[in-house]
Design a protein around this motif. Sequence first.
Motif, PDB file in Angstrom:
ATOM      1  N   LEU A 226       0.831  -1.198   0.000  1.00 43.39           N
ATOM      2  CA  LEU A 226       0.000   0.000   0.000  1.00 43.39           C
ATOM      3  C   LEU A 226       0.869   1.252   0.000  1.00 43.39           C
ATOM      4  CD1 LEU A 226      -2.600  -1.014   2.751  1.00 43.39           C
ATOM      5  CD2 LEU A 226      -2.674  -1.516   0.298  1.00 43.39           C
ATOM      6  N   ASN A 227       0.269   2.375  -0.421  1.00 46.80           N
ATOM      7  CA  ASN A 227       0.981   3.646  -0.328  1.00 46.80           C
ATOM      8  C   ASN A 227       0.699   4.286   1.036  1.00 46.80           C
ATOM      9  OD1 ASN A 227      -1.602   4.783  -0.465  1.00 46.80           O
ATOM     10  ND2 ASN A 227      -1.400   5.399  -2.609  1.00 46.80           N
ATOM     11  N   ALA A 228       1.234   5.470   1.230  1.00 46.57           N
ATOM     12  CA  ALA A 228       1.107   6.128   2.535  1.00 46.57           C
ATOM     13  C   ALA A 228      -0.341   6.429   2.902  1.00 46.57           C
ATOM     14  CB  ALA A 228       1.923   7.420   2.541  1.00 46.57           C
ATOM     15  N   ALA A 229      -1.218   6.522   1.891  1.00 52.02           N
ATOM     16  CA  ALA A 229      -2.629   6.800   2.142  1.00 52.02           C
ATOM     17  C   ALA A 229      -3.442   5.541   2.405  1.00 52.02           C
ATOM     18  CB  ALA A 229      -3.229   7.560   0.963  1.00 52.02           C
ATOM     19  N   GLY A 230      -2.773   4.381   2.393  1.00 51.41           N
ATOM     20  CA  GLY A 230      -3.468   3.133   2.628  1.00 51.41           C
ATOM     21  C   GLY A 230      -4.164   2.576   1.410  1.00 51.41           C
ATOM     22  N   LYS A 231      -3.852   3.114   0.238  1.00 55.27           N
ATOM     23  CA  LYS A 231      -4.411   2.619  -1.011  1.00 55.27           C
ATOM     24  C   LYS A 231      -3.405   1.693  -1.693  1.00 55.27           C
ATOM     25  CE  LYS A 231      -8.017   5.333  -0.590  1.00 55.27           C
ATOM     26  NZ  LYS A 231      -9.364   4.790  -0.280  1.00 55.27           N
ATOM     27  N   ARG A 232      -3.905   0.859  -2.601  1.00 55.35           N
ATOM     28  CA  ARG A 232      -3.013  -0.041  -3.318  1.00 55.35           C
ATOM     29  C   ARG A 232      -1.908   0.743  -4.024  1.00 55.35           C
ATOM     30  NH1 ARG A 232      -6.118  -4.241  -7.049  1.00 55.35           N
ATOM     31  NH2 ARG A 232      -7.266  -2.365  -7.602  1.00 55.35           N
ATOM     32  N   LEU A 233      -0.690   0.257  -3.909  1.00 59.79           N
ATOM     33  CA  LEU A 233       0.450   0.921  -4.526  1.00 59.79           C
ATOM     34  C   LEU A 233       0.249   1.037  -6.038  1.00 59.79           C
ATOM     35  CD1 LEU A 233       3.233   1.975  -3.497  1.00 59.79           C
ATOM     36  CD2 LEU A 233       4.203  -0.190  -4.291  1.00 59.79           C
ATOM     37  N   ALA A 234       0.612   2.174  -6.605  1.00 56.64           N
ATOM     38  CA  ALA A 234       0.479   2.416  -8.037  1.00 56.64           C
ATOM     39  C   ALA A 234       1.666   3.239  -8.519  1.00 56.64           C
ATOM     40  CB  ALA A 234      -0.827   3.144  -8.342  1.00 56.64           C
ATOM     41  N   LYS A 235       1.857   3.237  -9.829  1.00 56.29           N
ATOM     42  CA  LYS A 235       3.022   3.946 -10.387  1.00 56.29           C
ATOM     43  C   LYS A 235       3.006   5.432 -10.074  1.00 56.29           C
ATOM     44  CE  LYS A 235       2.216   2.198 -14.410  1.00 56.29           C
ATOM     45  NZ  LYS A 235       2.254   1.971 -15.880  1.00 56.29           N
ATOM     46  N   ARG A 236       1.834   5.986  -9.870  1.00 59.45           N
ATOM     47  CA  ARG A 236       1.752   7.419  -9.571  1.00 59.45           C
ATOM     48  C   ARG A 236       2.280   7.738  -8.175  1.00 59.45           C
ATOM     49  NH1 ARG A 236      -3.420   5.401  -9.598  1.00 59.45           N
ATOM     50  NH2 ARG A 236      -4.495   5.312  -7.585  1.00 59.45           N
ATOM     51  N   ASP A 237       2.609   6.719  -7.378  1.00 53.80           N
ATOM     52  CA  ASP A 237       3.084   6.954  -6.017  1.00 53.80           C
ATOM     53  C   ASP A 237       4.573   7.273  -5.948  1.00 53.80           C
ATOM     54  OD1 ASP A 237       0.598   6.554  -4.658  1.00 53.80           O
ATOM     55  OD2 ASP A 237       0.797   4.400  -5.022  1.00 53.80           O
ATOM     56  N   GLY A 238       5.212   7.476  -7.087  1.00 55.56           N
ATOM     57  CA  GLY A 238       6.628   7.869  -7.068  1.00 55.56           C
ATOM     58  C   GLY A 238       7.515   6.783  -7.619  1.00 55.56           C
ATOM     59  N   ALA A 239       8.679   6.609  -7.006  1.00 61.03           N
ATOM     60  CA  ALA A 239       9.643   5.628  -7.486  1.00 61.03           C
ATOM     61  C   ALA A 239       9.240   4.245  -6.994  1.00 61.03           C
ATOM     62  CB  ALA A 239      11.047   5.982  -7.008  1.00 61.03           C
ATOM     63  N   VAL A 240       8.397   3.559  -7.768  1.00 62.45           N
ATOM     64  CA  VAL A 240       7.890   2.261  -7.340  1.00 62.45           C
ATOM     65  C   VAL A 240       8.119   1.163  -8.376  1.00 62.45           C
ATOM     66  CG1 VAL A 240       6.155   3.230  -5.796  1.00 62.45           C
ATOM     67  CG2 VAL A 240       5.567   2.795  -8.190  1.00 62.45           C
ATOM     68  N   THR A 241       8.591   1.491  -9.576  1.00 61.00           N
ATOM     69  CA  THR A 241       8.967   0.483 -10.552  1.00 61.00           C
ATOM     70  C   THR A 241      10.482   0.382 -10.576  1.00 61.00           C
ATOM     71  OG1 THR A 241       9.193   1.989 -12.449  1.00 61.00           O
ATOM     72  CG2 THR A 241       6.969   1.161 -11.954  1.00 61.00           C
TER      73      THR A 241
END
Length: 306
Positions: A226-241
């Motif tokens: 999850l991202n910091a907001a508790g939502k499923r991690l996504a590419k828009r969350d920054g350096a995640v790929t």
Amino acid sequence: MGAGRFAPSPSGELHLGNLRTAILAWLFARSTNREFLMRVEDLDRARAGAEAIQLSDLNAIGVTWDGPVTRQSQRLPLYTAAVSQLRDRGLLYECFCTRRDIAEAASAPHAAPGIYPGTCRNLTESERAAKRDLRPAAWRLRTQEDTFTVTDVLHGPYTGTVDDFVVLRSDGVPAYNLAVVVDDAAQGIDQVVRGDDLLSSSPRQGYLAGLLGHEPPTYAHVQLALNAAGKRLAKRDGAVTLGQLAAAGTDNATARALILYSLGLPSASLDDALEAFDPAQLPTHPWVFTTDRDGAHGMRIRPENR
């Protein structure tokens, strides 16, 4: 022994959450002496070049597979045969409902959220003929049970609702629930490891497997990233790929080590992680992954809730 698998959709690059699930699927299969297969689910949302990047990234973190990569787009005769079998047995019916129709039905008093209410189940032939003139039909399974129970290594016996779900879309494309069941059976896959957001769909798939004469697989629905907001991690969350992380100065080995650390496993290599792997010791909470800008140091990665 059967096989496990990882089955990405080539809609874009894999992020750390996807790669984490792939590593877990690999660990589950290898630790039980199963083969590990790679299947690209490209019936929908395929983006040019995405498959090659995904497979390259999986190799880059050490996830290997047995045999050639299979692709759903090359397996259409298998799905057609399954639909024909179900139709010949009187287990399918045409559905003319639009998404709006279903949404409005779901908002009605006493309606079960996310469950198809059976609007088209008992249409007469004349009613179906009239509707065919208005729009093409999807084909739904005429289920005989309200619930079905599957076995999950992490969640135990899981019982969920089985409604009249779509097996063939109105555009002629096999639905996910049909394709995945047919593929798993055809490939000898008896262990399915995937994100726990898909747990609720497993009873439908287990039920359909039985109708087609197959033993449902054993499942392991793992915690998501999850991202910091508790939502499923996504590419828009920054350096995640892997590509984004590389651009920020984090190499593939470090990214893999971060994933393994989040699982409480030795982080030097996948082989070291495999030796220590025990499903009973996996984290029982999602992995919260955040990135912070840190001046000249690029990205500082902070895993939480291991």
